[in-house]
Motif scaffolding. Structure first.
Motif, PDB file in Angstrom:
ATOM      1  N   LYS A   1       0.893  -1.170   0.000  1.00 62.58           N
ATOM      2  CA  LYS A   1       0.000   0.000   0.000  1.00 62.58           C
ATOM      3  C   LYS A   1       0.926   1.213   0.000  1.00 62.58           C
ATOM      4  O   LYS A   1       1.519   1.558   1.018  1.00 62.58           O
TER       5      LYS A   1
ATOM      6  N   SER B   1       2.650  -2.309   6.368  1.00 60.56           N
ATOM      7  CA  SER B   1       2.145  -3.572   6.927  1.00 60.56           C
ATOM      8  C   SER B   1       2.702  -4.785   6.182  1.00 60.56           C
ATOM      9  O   SER B   1       2.230  -5.909   6.388  1.00 60.56           O
TER      10      SER B   1
ATOM     11  N   ARG C   1       9.748  -0.383  10.145  1.00 60.61           N
ATOM     12  CA  ARG C   1       8.316  -0.396   9.895  1.00 60.61           C
ATOM     13  C   ARG C   1       7.864   1.064  10.041  1.00 60.61           C
ATOM     14  O   ARG C   1       7.897   1.615  11.173  1.00 60.61           O
TER      15      ARG C   1
ATOM     16  N   GLY D   1       5.537   3.112  10.852  1.00 63.64           N
ATOM     17  CA  GLY D   1       4.248   3.003  11.528  1.00 63.64           C
ATOM     18  C   GLY D   1       4.471   2.493  12.936  1.00 63.64           C
ATOM     19  O   GLY D   1       5.622   2.410  13.405  1.00 63.64           O
ATOM     20  N   ALA D   2       3.385   2.123  13.583  1.00 65.99           N
ATOM     21  CA  ALA D   2       3.478   1.756  14.997  1.00 65.99           C
ATOM     22  C   ALA D   2       3.576   0.249  15.209  1.00 65.99           C
ATOM     23  O   ALA D   2       4.522  -0.250  15.826  1.00 65.99           O
ATOM     24  N   GLY D   3       2.584  -0.493  14.681  1.00 65.95           N
ATOM     25  CA  GLY D   3       2.495  -1.929  14.965  1.00 65.95           C
ATOM     26  C   GLY D   3       3.482  -2.713  14.122  1.00 65.95           C
ATOM     27  O   GLY D   3       3.542  -2.549  12.910  1.00 65.95           O
TER      28      GLY D   3
ATOM     29  N   ASN E   1       2.173   8.361  12.857  1.00 68.88           N
ATOM     30  CA  ASN E   1       0.918   8.359  12.100  1.00 68.88           C
ATOM     31  C   ASN E   1      -0.307   8.344  13.021  1.00 68.88           C
ATOM     32  O   ASN E   1      -1.426   8.108  12.580  1.00 68.88           O
TER      33      ASN E   1
ATOM     34  N   ARG F   1      -6.124  -3.712  15.176  1.00 65.78           N
ATOM     35  CA  ARG F   1      -5.790  -4.912  14.411  1.00 65.78           C
ATOM     36  C   ARG F   1      -6.983  -5.859  14.454  1.00 65.78           C
ATOM     37  O   ARG F   1      -7.659  -5.958  15.470  1.00 65.78           O
TER      38      ARG F   1
ATOM     39  N   ALA G   1      -3.963   5.207   8.685  1.00 67.78           N
ATOM     40  CA  ALA G   1      -2.709   5.971   8.539  1.00 67.78           C
ATOM     41  C   ALA G   1      -2.535   6.502   7.127  1.00 67.78           C
ATOM     42  O   ALA G   1      -1.456   6.973   6.771  1.00 67.78           O
TER      43      ALA G   1
END
Ligand code: 3PG
Length: 307
Positions: free
Chosen positions: A10, A57, A76, A78-80, A103, A225, A275
């Motif tokens: 993405k 992701s 990564r 982002g966070a997760g 984000n 999630r 995000a």
């Protein structure tokens, strides 16, 4: 010359890609783009000579790490980071980082977009309800949860929060109401907003029992999630409680069944888009690029998650 692969199924907004490239150009690193790939084979080929990877992701598992012979660091954006196999990364001596907070405002804003859509009956013209004076319960009080709390205050909502790792005292000091357990959060909140990461502890933790505890007309909004949801349990609870609504930014595996059985009480965005703003893409993408440069040039491991 260091080669940095930006591998995003993405893609980032164009401005973010431009910014990432500028950071890497300044460090005299090469930027290699792999966007919108649909086949894992493309990723396996692209990582073969990468020293670093920036992902979203995108899944970085043992097979990807095996194929990446020069790889030193994965960031990564982002966070997760549940999409990265940390154990395999440790085995390969690969440093894994995230970009916490970069984000989180985008995700928090989407929570309210989804909530207004839900309480105004999906804009069908019938009288809906307002968010003002409603109680919003925030599950996990990290960067996203705190932004949700800030915005909720603007809506005139009462904010309750629970986080297994944030002391009640700290939540109180921030001006919000702590509760003692997840169960209490569901019992006391008109709306529960989920912000917990996917871990073995949180897996399928949002279940039948919790949903059944919600007050009349309860709404659950999930921008975290899908793994934290017990999909069968939530569906069963919502079949018994016809007043409960569920809005999610992560399409569940049983999406077709949920749509068929719950109708307008259930809503999923077609693609996870919490995000997906130019700002969040730039913040997270640039942070990732800067972290890679700082890692190689100064040995900076501040955002490492596989300690
Ligand atoms: C995150 O963990 O940072 C968010 O879930 C965003 O994920 P995305 O980069 O895949 O949109």
């Amino acid at each position: 010359m260091k080669r940095v692969l930006v591998a995003t199924e993405k893609p980032f907004a164009a401005a973010a890609v431009k910014g990432i490239k500028e950071v890497l150009d300044n460090a005299k690193y090469e930027t290699v783009l792999l966007e919108k790939y649909t086949d894992k084979a493309d990723l396996l080929k692209a990582v073969a000579n990468a020293d670093a990877i920036i992902i979203r992701s995108d899944k970085v598992d043992a097979e990807v790490l095996d194929a990446a012979k020069n790889l030193k660091i994965v960031v990564r954006a982002g966070a997760g980071y549940d999409n990265v196999d940390l154990e395999a990364a440790n085995k390969h001596n690969v440093c894994v980082m995230n970009t916490p907070g970069q984000n989180s405002n985008a995700v928090a804003e989407l929570v309210f977009g989804m909530l207004v859509f839900a309480v105004r009956n999906r804009f069908n013209g019938k009288a809906g309800s307002e968010l003002k004076d409603k109680k919003i319960g925030i599950l996990a009080f990290g960067n996203v949860g705190r932004n949700v709390a800030r915005i909720a205050k603007g809506f005139g909502m009462e904010v309750l929060a629970y986080d297994a790792f944030v002391p009640a005292e700290s939540i109180k000091e921030m001006g919000f109401t702590p509760v003692a357990s997840v169960a209490e959060l569901f019992e006391k909140s008109d709306i529960v907003s989920l912000h917990a990461p996917a871990t073995p502890e949180t897996r399928k933790s949002i279940n039948y029992e919790l949903v059944g505890k919600m007050p009349k007309g309860g709404i659950i909004v999930n921008t975290a999630r899908k793994e934290i949801i017990d999909e069968e349990g939530i569906l069963k609870a919502m079949m018994e409680r016809e007043d409960i609504r569920y809005a999610t930014d992560i399409m569940p595996d049983n999406h077709a069944e949920m749509t068929e059985k719950l109708g307008d009480r259930y809503f999923s965005t077609p693609k996870k888009m919490g995000a997906q703003t130019a700002e969040a893409n730039s913040n997270a993408g640039l942070a990732a690029a800067n972290q890679i440069v700082a890692y190689f040039e100064k040995g900076d491991e501040r955002f490492r998650v596989n300690k």
